[in-house]
Write a protein that holds these residues in place. Structure first.
Motif, PDB file in Angstrom:
ATOM      1  N   GLU A 119      -3.535   0.575   1.842  1.00 12.83           N
ATOM      2  CA  GLU A 119      -2.456   1.489   0.910  1.00 12.83           C
ATOM      3  C   GLU A 119      -1.642   2.525   2.079  1.00 12.83           C
ATOM      4  O   GLU A 119      -0.406   2.581   1.956  1.00 12.83           O
ATOM      5  N   ARG A 122       0.835  -0.479   3.380  1.00 13.64           N
ATOM      6  CA  ARG A 122       1.914  -0.330   2.312  1.00 13.64           C
ATOM      7  C   ARG A 122       2.969   0.422   2.351  1.00 13.64           C
ATOM      8  O   ARG A 122       4.026   0.283   1.810  1.00 13.64           O
ATOM      9  N   LEU A 123       2.605   1.830   2.391  1.00 15.88           N
ATOM     10  CA  LEU A 123       3.464   3.064   2.313  1.00 15.88           C
ATOM     11  C   LEU A 123       4.326   2.929   3.686  1.00 15.88           C
ATOM     12  O   LEU A 123       5.539   3.275   3.189  1.00 15.88           O
ATOM     13  N   GLY A 124       3.930   2.184   4.561  1.00 23.76           N
ATOM     14  CA  GLY A 124       4.976   2.102   5.821  1.00 23.76           C
ATOM     15  C   GLY A 124       5.957   1.029   5.264  1.00 23.76           C
ATOM     16  O   GLY A 124       7.318   1.336   5.723  1.00 23.76           O
ATOM     17  N   ALA A 125       5.914   0.001   4.258  1.00 20.41           N
ATOM     18  CA  ALA A 125       6.885  -0.784   4.083  1.00 20.41           C
ATOM     19  C   ALA A 125       8.242  -0.584   3.691  1.00 20.41           C
ATOM     20  O   ALA A 125       8.573   0.696   2.894  1.00 20.41           O
ATOM     21  N   THR A 126       9.270  -1.260   4.090  1.00 19.02           N
ATOM     22  CA  THR A 126      10.539  -0.781   3.387  1.00 19.02           C
ATOM     23  C   THR A 126      10.977  -1.758   2.359  1.00 19.02           C
ATOM     24  O   THR A 126      10.291  -2.687   2.022  1.00 19.02           O
ATOM     25  N   GLN A 128      10.734  -1.654  -0.907  1.00 15.72           N
ATOM     26  CA  GLN A 128       9.990  -1.657  -1.949  1.00 15.72           C
ATOM     27  C   GLN A 128      10.717  -1.043  -3.197  1.00 15.72           C
ATOM     28  O   GLN A 128      10.768   0.056  -3.225  1.00 15.72           O
ATOM     29  N   GLU A 146       5.492  -6.479  -3.634  1.00 10.29           N
ATOM     30  CA  GLU A 146       4.133  -5.847  -3.206  1.00 10.29           C
ATOM     31  C   GLU A 146       3.523  -7.055  -2.596  1.00 10.29           C
ATOM     32  O   GLU A 146       2.637  -6.860  -1.753  1.00 10.29           O
ATOM     33  N   ILE A 149       4.606  -7.569   1.098  1.00  9.16           N
ATOM     34  CA  ILE A 149       4.253  -6.248   1.834  1.00  9.16           C
ATOM     35  C   ILE A 149       2.766  -6.425   2.255  1.00  9.16           C
ATOM     36  O   ILE A 149       2.213  -6.078   3.227  1.00  9.16           O
ATOM     37  N   ARG A 185       1.122   1.151  11.041  1.00  7.92           N
ATOM     38  CA  ARG A 185       1.815   1.570   9.686  1.00  7.92           C
ATOM     39  C   ARG A 185       3.090   1.927  10.095  1.00  7.92           C
ATOM     40  O   ARG A 185       4.117   1.626   9.368  1.00  7.92           O
ATOM     41  N   THR A 189       7.414  -0.712   9.214  1.00  7.30           N
ATOM     42  CA  THR A 189       8.870  -0.267   8.907  1.00  7.30           C
ATOM     43  C   THR A 189       9.783  -1.223   9.643  1.00  7.30           C
ATOM     44  O   THR A 189      11.214  -1.155   9.529  1.00  7.30           O
TER      45      THR A 189
END
Lengths: 338, 325
Positions: A119, A122-126, A128, A146, A149, A185, A189
């Motif tokens: 998690e 995943r929070l780092g992904a752009t 979304q 998702e 990612i 993380r 990005t």
């Protein structure tokens, strides 16, 4: 071990503090930050070369982390402008700086410990769309992204050897693993430039080598790396370019092999007068002479007079004075007189 | 000996008041549990929700759906007023501002100056009647078992109340399992980490404040239906009840506030029954007037024990506990 970028590929002129680079990704001018009377950062000009690994070194309190905070929008400078990839970043909030491709990590690791490793990643992904409050309630709108990612995150976790920890809470990781997670993380990005604040601090030596390799592999991917570090071994090993800060200013620049022998660097780390005995008035007078500072000289002379040492005003002959009088003597006399 | 208090306490499980508190606590769960916003002014959101509905429908005689729109509008505006100056500051500032703002709301609606619209300290009577006349599809009559026999209007309130709770739970569940909820959980733990990943933290916090505030506003609407609207019901005590409910059930859970509200009201009702039984038979050497305060002492002690020994609440996960760090 990948090749270091040759100095001739980085440098556009002579190596000097604030020198021009052939292809800078980040250019900063007159960036200053004062905390009350203290000037934490006062950088006249600095350029970070694209596609290479640059180390930012300097003694404690040199302003390295403050400069990081200023450049990434986490703090506001009193003066200064800077551009990243040709775009001005002055006054741009931190989250927009990150979106433009300049992503940082923190000296005190900020792994989100109440969330699982995956998690965190995943929070780092752009990109979304499910992070939009309205789209978030309709799962089909973001399920596809998702999955992408998650795949990207699992790839990075494997690379950083964290894949076995995928579903563990980040709070259960060791300090070194948290550093790795934070770096991984940040890479979610897909940054153009990553700024690592003391990536080695508190990392177990067994992990050090793999961390170095990870940083070198970032360069192979074309990511520019800027890192703050106190570990000179690491700086020597991986940095293509070294920028030295002291008292808020850039005092030296160059490839690691030459910058370590630079007089300004030795002065910054050991003190400019590390070979002079400041415990004696003579020593202080000598320093005053060298600094060309009236205030220091007057202070030293007053002290010398109080101590009964003859001082020839404004001459460097203090060396000739015979006695090395301890400072406390006049005070001791006062005690006896009454 | 009268043991009717036992079925009456059981009635608290599905009473409209329990639903109203559950709804307001769900809103607070969005604020505090999921986003980490220390809102100590949820009573203010409830008061504004209640007044928005009562003033629109009872005082101005407008239709019920207009009342609903006003509940939403007023809650959103209140959230913006609270959030714009404080969400950029540290978390503790929000708590100070919200507790003050809720008191300002309560004292403002009480002033005689506004009594034409707000009813002053008398409050407003009849919102429940207006709502029932406009919407109740049930036939007249009374149904139920023993002391738990309710009129058509009361049954309608129970249905509406728990339907709203169900909708709020569904909404919060959808929101929190999504990437939006993930960003919010990240913010709860460390804003700067989330900011460094390119998320607009301020915007997320504002959205959470608005969503939780609107849910709280509807909690206020539900709260006034079975009773008249009294400004003094919306003091800080109400906010603290909501926090007790939230921490009891589990702050960062979807059903925690519902379970918390049910347990809270059942325990209050049961302890009241037990205490009055003990007092009336002379087994407990206290006066009848001391019964009420003693119940809240019990609640306070229970809350302390809970936060110390089970900080994640009944339904929460230990590793996501809010007080662990």
């Amino acid at each position: 071990m990948p090749e270091k970028t040759p100095v001739s590929d980085i440098l556009a002129g002579e190596a000097a503090p604030g020198c021009a680079k052939k292809d800078p990704i980040l250019v900063a001018d007159h960036v200053s930050r004062h905390f009350g009377g203290l000037t934490a950062v006062d950088v006249a000009h600095v350029e970070i070369p694209r596609g290479s690994i640059t180390a930012l070194i300097g003694p404690n309190g040199a302003g390295k982390t403050t400069l990081f905070n200023l450049l990434t929008g986490f703090d506001k400078p009193n003066t200064g402008t800077w551009t990243f990839d040709g775009q001005s970043l002055g006054g741009v909030p931190a989250f927009k700086v990150a979106r433009r491709g300049m992503v940082r990590t923190f000296q005190l690791t900020k792994a989100l410990s109440a969330m699982t490793v995956i998690e965190n990643m995943r929070l780092g992904a752009t990109g979304q769309g499910g992070e939009n409050v309205f789209a978030s309630v309709i799962r089909p709108l973001w399920r596809g992204r998702e999955a992408e990612i998650t795949e990207q995150a699992e790839g990075l976790l494997a690379r950083f050897k964290l894949d076995t920890k995928r579903d563990d809470y980040a709070g259960s990781l060791s300090g070194g693993q948290r550093k790795l997670l934070e770096m991984a993380r940040a890479l979610m990005t897909r940054p153009k430039m990553i700024m690592l604040d003391e990536p080695m601090a508190g990392v177990n030596p067994a992990l050090t080598q793999s961390l170095l390799e990870h940083i070198l592999s970032l360069k192979d991917d074309g990511t520019t790396v800027l890192f703050v570090e106190h570990d000179m071994h690491m700086v020597n090993e991986i940095a293509d370019w070294v920028i030295v800060m002291a008292e808020g200013k850039v005092v030296a620049e160059g490839p690691p092999s030459t910058v370590m022998n630079d007089q300004a660097v030795i002065d910054a780390y050991l003190g400019a007068h590390h070979d002079v005995d400041l415990g004696t008035i003579e020593g202080r007078l000598e320093v005053a002479e060298e600094m060309d500072s009236e205030a220091v000289r007057e202070e030293a002379e007053e002290e010398a007079e109080a101590a009964g040492i003859p001082v020839e005003h404004a001459t460097p002959d203090a060396e000739a004075t015979p006695a090395k009088t301890p400072r406390k003597k006049p005070a001791a006399k006062d005690e006896v007189t009454p | 000996m009268d043991f009717n208090f036992i079925p009456l306490a059981f009635g608290e499980v599905f009473s409209p008041t329990t639903a109203a508190y559950a709804l307001a606590a769900i809103g607070l769960a969005v604020h505090f549990g999921f986003a980490g916003l220390l809102n100590f002014g949820q009573a203010g959101f409830m008061a504004l929700g209640g007044y928005a509905f009562a003033v629109t429908t009872v005082i101005f005689g407008l239709p019920v759906w207009m009342g609903f729109l006003m509940v939403i509008a007023v809650s959103v505006v209140f959230a913006l007023i609270l959030g714009i100056p404080t969400l950029r500051l540290r978390a503790d500032y929000l708590s100070i501002v919200t507790i003050a703002a809720a008191e300002i709301v309560r004292l403002s609606v009480k002033t005689p100056e506004f009594s034409d619209v707000t009813g002053g300290s008398e409050g407003i009577n009849g919102a429940g009647r207006v709502f029932n006349e406009a919407t109740n599809p049930l036939p007249d009559g009374r149904w139920g078992v023993g002391v738990l026999t309710y009129s058509s209007a009361q049954w309608w309130l129970i249905i509406v109340g728990w339907a709203m709770v169900a909708i709020a739970c569904l909404l919060v569940w959808l929101l929190t399992r999504s990437p939006w909820g993930r960003v919010l959980r990240g913010i709860r733990e460390d804003e700067d980490a989330v900011r460094s990943l390119g998320k607009n933290v301020y915007q997320y916090k504002m959205q959470a404040l608005i969503i939780g505030g609107v849910i709280g506003g509807f909690g206020g609407f539900l709260f006034i239906l079975p009773r008249s609207l009294q400004p003094d019901n919306y003091g800080t005590q109400m906010t603290f009840f909501l926090y007790t409910i939230l921490l009891l059930g589990g702050a960062a859970t979807v059903f925690g506030p519902v379970l918390g509200s049910i347990i809270f009201w059942v325990v209050l009702s049961l302890s009241d029954g037990v205490l009055s039984l003990l007092v009336s038979n002379g087994w407990l050497p206290i006066a009848t007037t001391q019964q009420g305060p003693i119940r809240f002492i019990i609640v306070g002690v229970a809350l302390m024990l809970l936060v110390i020994f089970r900080p994640q609440g009944i339904l929460g996960k230990k590793k996501e506990a809010l007080f662990s760090a």
